[in-house]
Write a protein that holds these residues in place. Structure first.
Motif, PDB file in Angstrom:
ATOM      1  N   GLU A   1     -15.309  -9.300  -8.001  1.00  0.00           N
ATOM      2  CA  GLU A   1     -14.133  -8.462  -7.774  1.00  0.00           C
ATOM      3  C   GLU A   1     -13.040  -8.735  -8.801  1.00  0.00           C
ATOM      4  N   SER A   2     -12.840  -9.991  -9.176  1.00  0.00           N
ATOM      5  CA  SER A   2     -11.818 -10.294 -10.178  1.00  0.00           C
ATOM      6  C   SER A   2     -12.213  -9.730 -11.537  1.00  0.00           C
ATOM      7  N   LEU A   3     -13.503  -9.742 -11.864  1.00  0.00           N
ATOM      8  CA  LEU A   3     -13.977  -9.134 -13.107  1.00  0.00           C
ATOM      9  C   LEU A   3     -13.705  -7.635 -13.107  1.00  0.00           C
ATOM     10  N   ALA A   4     -13.965  -6.975 -11.986  1.00  0.00           N
ATOM     11  CA  ALA A   4     -13.738  -5.533 -11.891  1.00  0.00           C
ATOM     12  C   ALA A   4     -12.267  -5.193 -12.072  1.00  0.00           C
ATOM     13  N   LYS A   5     -11.385  -6.006 -11.512  1.00  0.00           N
ATOM     14  CA  LYS A   5      -9.946  -5.748 -11.640  1.00  0.00           C
ATOM     15  C   LYS A   5      -9.476  -5.947 -13.076  1.00  0.00           C
ATOM     16  N   ARG A   6     -10.013  -6.965 -13.744  1.00  0.00           N
ATOM     17  CA  ARG A   6      -9.635  -7.201 -15.144  1.00  0.00           C
ATOM     18  C   ARG A   6     -10.150  -6.087 -16.044  1.00  0.00           C
ATOM     19  N   ALA A   7     -11.320  -5.556 -15.710  1.00  0.00           N
ATOM     20  CA  ALA A   7     -11.923  -4.513 -16.540  1.00  0.00           C
ATOM     21  C   ALA A   7     -11.103  -3.225 -16.527  1.00  0.00           C
ATOM     22  N   LEU A   8     -10.324  -2.999 -15.471  1.00  0.00           N
ATOM     23  CA  LEU A   8      -9.509  -1.783 -15.394  1.00  0.00           C
ATOM     24  C   LEU A   8      -8.575  -1.653 -16.592  1.00  0.00           C
ATOM     25  N   ALA A   9      -8.067  -2.774 -17.068  1.00  0.00           N
ATOM     26  CA  ALA A   9      -7.083  -2.746 -18.151  1.00  0.00           C
ATOM     27  C   ALA A   9      -7.669  -2.264 -19.471  1.00  0.00           C
ATOM     28  N   SER A  10      -8.999  -2.264 -19.591  1.00  0.00           N
ATOM     29  CA  SER A  10      -9.630  -1.889 -20.858  1.00  0.00           C
ATOM     30  C   SER A  10     -10.157  -0.461 -20.874  1.00  0.00           C
ATOM     31  N   ILE A  11      -9.804   0.341 -19.876  1.00  0.00           N
ATOM     32  CA  ILE A  11     -10.267   1.731 -19.858  1.00  0.00           C
ATOM     33  C   ILE A  11      -9.558   2.509 -20.962  1.00  0.00           C
ATOM     34  N   PRO A  12     -10.303   3.084 -21.900  1.00  0.00           N
ATOM     35  CA  PRO A  12      -9.665   3.744 -23.051  1.00  0.00           C
ATOM     36  C   PRO A  12      -8.925   5.022 -22.663  1.00  0.00           C
ATOM     37  N   GLY A  13      -7.786   5.227 -23.297  1.00  0.00           N
ATOM     38  CA  GLY A  13      -7.040   6.468 -23.131  1.00  0.00           C
ATOM     39  C   GLY A  13      -6.216   6.571 -21.870  1.00  0.00           C
TER      40      GLY A  13
ATOM     41  N   PRO B   1      -4.479   0.246  -9.022  1.00  0.00           N
ATOM     42  CA  PRO B   1      -5.557   0.382  -8.034  1.00  0.00           C
ATOM     43  C   PRO B   1      -5.039   0.927  -6.708  1.00  0.00           C
ATOM     44  N   GLU B   2      -5.847   1.786  -6.089  1.00  0.00           N
ATOM     45  CA  GLU B   2      -5.498   2.362  -4.789  1.00  0.00           C
ATOM     46  C   GLU B   2      -6.400   1.848  -3.677  1.00  0.00           C
ATOM     47  N   ARG B   3      -7.671   1.793  -3.950  1.00  0.00           N
ATOM     48  CA  ARG B   3      -8.608   1.330  -2.925  1.00  0.00           C
ATOM     49  C   ARG B   3      -9.873   0.847  -3.615  1.00  0.00           C
ATOM     50  N   GLY B   4     -10.733   0.213  -2.821  1.00  0.00           N
ATOM     51  CA  GLY B   4     -12.006  -0.245  -3.372  1.00  0.00           C
ATOM     52  C   GLY B   4     -12.485  -1.506  -2.704  1.00  0.00           C
ATOM     53  N   GLY B   5     -13.575  -2.039  -3.238  1.00  0.00           N
ATOM     54  CA  GLY B   5     -14.152  -3.252  -2.689  1.00  0.00           C
ATOM     55  C   GLY B   5     -15.650  -3.306  -2.934  1.00  0.00           C
ATOM     56  N   PRO B   6     -16.330  -4.293  -2.376  1.00  0.00           N
ATOM     57  CA  PRO B   6     -17.770  -4.444  -2.577  1.00  0.00           C
ATOM     58  C   PRO B   6     -18.550  -3.300  -1.926  1.00  0.00           C
ATOM     59  N   LEU B   7     -19.676  -2.938  -2.536  1.00  0.00           N
ATOM     60  CA  LEU B   7     -20.591  -1.944  -1.981  1.00  0.00           C
ATOM     61  C   LEU B   7     -21.927  -2.070  -2.691  1.00  0.00           C
ATOM     62  N   ARG B   8     -22.941  -1.394  -2.167  1.00  0.00           N
ATOM     63  CA  ARG B   8     -24.262  -1.383  -2.798  1.00  0.00           C
ATOM     64  C   ARG B   8     -24.361  -0.136  -3.666  1.00  0.00           C
ATOM     65  N   ILE B   9     -24.877  -0.302  -4.887  1.00  0.00           N
ATOM     66  CA  ILE B   9     -25.084   0.808  -5.817  1.00  0.00           C
ATOM     67  C   ILE B   9     -26.556   0.798  -6.228  1.00  0.00           C
ATOM     68  N   ALA B  10     -27.281   1.828  -5.806  1.00  0.00           N
ATOM     69  CA  ALA B  10     -28.724   1.919  -6.097  1.00  0.00           C
ATOM     70  C   ALA B  10     -29.440   0.630  -5.700  1.00  0.00           C
ATOM     71  N   GLY B  11     -29.051   0.073  -4.562  1.00  0.00           N
ATOM     72  CA  GLY B  11     -29.709  -1.126  -4.054  1.00  0.00           C
ATOM     73  C   GLY B  11     -29.200  -2.422  -4.638  1.00  0.00           C
ATOM     74  N   GLN B  12     -28.267  -2.365  -5.604  1.00  0.00           N
ATOM     75  CA  GLN B  12     -27.746  -3.567  -6.236  1.00  0.00           C
ATOM     76  C   GLN B  12     -26.327  -3.849  -5.732  1.00  0.00           C
ATOM     77  N   PRO B  13     -25.924  -5.119  -5.694  1.00  0.00           N
ATOM     78  CA  PRO B  13     -24.544  -5.424  -5.308  1.00  0.00           C
ATOM     79  C   PRO B  13     -23.578  -4.879  -6.353  1.00  0.00           C
ATOM     80  N   GLY B  14     -22.443  -4.350  -5.896  1.00  0.00           N
ATOM     81  CA  GLY B  14     -21.495  -3.765  -6.825  1.00  0.00           C
ATOM     82  C   GLY B  14     -20.079  -3.827  -6.310  1.00  0.00           C
ATOM     83  N   VAL B  15     -19.160  -3.350  -7.136  1.00  0.00           N
ATOM     84  CA  VAL B  15     -17.744  -3.293  -6.790  1.00  0.00           C
ATOM     85  C   VAL B  15     -17.221  -1.923  -7.209  1.00  0.00           C
ATOM     86  N   GLU B  16     -16.476  -1.289  -6.305  1.00  0.00           N
ATOM     87  CA  GLU B  16     -15.856   0.010  -6.586  1.00  0.00           C
ATOM     88  C   GLU B  16     -14.346  -0.145  -6.584  1.00  0.00           C
ATOM     89  N   ILE B  17     -13.685   0.495  -7.569  1.00  0.00           N
ATOM     90  CA  ILE B  17     -12.223   0.557  -7.580  1.00  0.00           C
ATOM     91  C   ILE B  17     -11.800   1.988  -7.925  1.00  0.00           C
TER      92      ILE B  17
END
Length: 314
Positions: free
Chosen positions: A225-237, A243-259
């Motif tokens: 989750e901390s990696l996902a939050k840090r990655a937000l700052a590098s979104i181009p343009g 952040p408004e909402r998000g958290g852990p979830l499964r993506i195509a059967g793999q562990p993931g994080v949504e923000i």
């Protein structure tokens, strides 16, 4: 007559053996612009260019948007480069091996106490624009003469850009359904930029885009989750991302994080919404980012999720 024909064939064969075939242009990073590099330089993995690490010498090729040549040429002047620390000693027009024209600047750049020899060339061909930069320290000039560098630059060649299918085939993941998006650019062989803009898009519009990339590394569960939050700052343009909402979830059967976040598009100043997903596998993880106008985002969110779920590692 038959003996004469055999003798003539023998002469042609001897000529073919006596004169080696001309060196072929190398297209680094599987790009559409390449050249014949000087002896001693090899391709830089994942980058459009060549290097000789021992000599600290490099040639970098930047593919620019079609039609950019005339716009850039207006600022391609010694005075503009001087402000960036580049001293231009010569500026001239040259002709490339394929007959296309180019503008070549030569000089040097001071980086601290180090003086770097520098070549900058702007070229146009087949609707494409390229900027090539060559540099190395003065002590490497004995290995790479001015003549060798100029020969390499004049060998610049253009080829048709790869098809969408060819670009996607280079990636370490597949996208089974683009959902109306189209490939805009493959980045470094490990990421792709998709756009959802239609042909009627205007310059002041927020252009929807979706980025998919792969990063190597084993990320611990408590770090995701901390990696996902840090990655937000590098979104181009996009700037002022909140952040408004998000958290852990499964993506195509793999562990993931949504923000899901709000922000402002840098180019237009208009409000946008951002959806970022990180999907963690063994030894690597996928990062997927969708950016759309804030207005109508919730209606398009299903479209972004479908595109997310269409991404699978090979």
């Amino acid at each position: 007559m038959r003996r004469f024909a055999k003798a003539l064939l023998g002469i042609f064969l001897l000529l073919g053996l006596s004169f080696p075939a001309a060196a072929q242009a190398v297209f680094p990073n599987q790009g559409s612009i390449g050249l014949v590099p000087p002896a001693g330089m090899t391709e830089i993995p994942g980058v459009g260019g060549f290097e000789d690490r021992a000599a600290k010498a490099s040639i970098l090729i930047v593919e620019l948007p079609p039609g950019a040549y005339d716009t850039i040429l207006q600022t391609f002047e010694p005075q503009a480069l001087q402000a960036k620390g580049v001293t231009v000693e010569d500026r001239r027009d040259i002709e490339l091996a394929d007959g296309h024209k180019a503008v070549l600047l030569t000089g040097y750049q001071s980086v601290g106490a180090i003086a770097l020899k520098k070549w900058i060339m702007l070229a146009e061909g087949k609707g494409q624009t390229a900027m090539i930069t060559v540099q190395f320290p003065e002590e490497s000039a004995a290995r790479y003469s001015d003549e060798a560098i100029e020969t390499a630059l004049k060998s610049l060649a253009f080829r048709a850009p790869p098809t969408q299918e060819e670009m996607l085939a280079r990636l370490p993941f597949t996208i089974s359904d683009l959902g109306g998006f189209r490939v805009l650019r493959v980045l470094g062989g490990s990421a792709v930029l998709l756009t959802g803009a239609g042909p009627d898009a205007k310059g002041g519009d927020v252009l929807p885009y979706f980025i998919v990339g792969v990063a190597r590394g084993e990320i611990r569960e408590d770090e995701r989750e901390s990696l996902a939050k840090r990655a937000l700052a590098s979104i181009p343009g996009v700037k002022d991302i909140r952040p408004e909402r998000g958290g852990p979830l499964r993506i195509a059967g793999q562990p993931g994080v949504e923000i899901i976040a709000k922000g402002t598009e840098v180019q237009t100043g208009k409000p946008v919404k951002v959806a970022q997903w990180l999907s963690f596998g063994r030894g690597s993880y996928l990062r997927m980012v969708g950016v759309m106008p804030e207005e109508g985002f919730e209606e398009n969110f299903t479209r972004l999720r479908s595109l997310r779920d269409a991404v699978q590692m090979r």
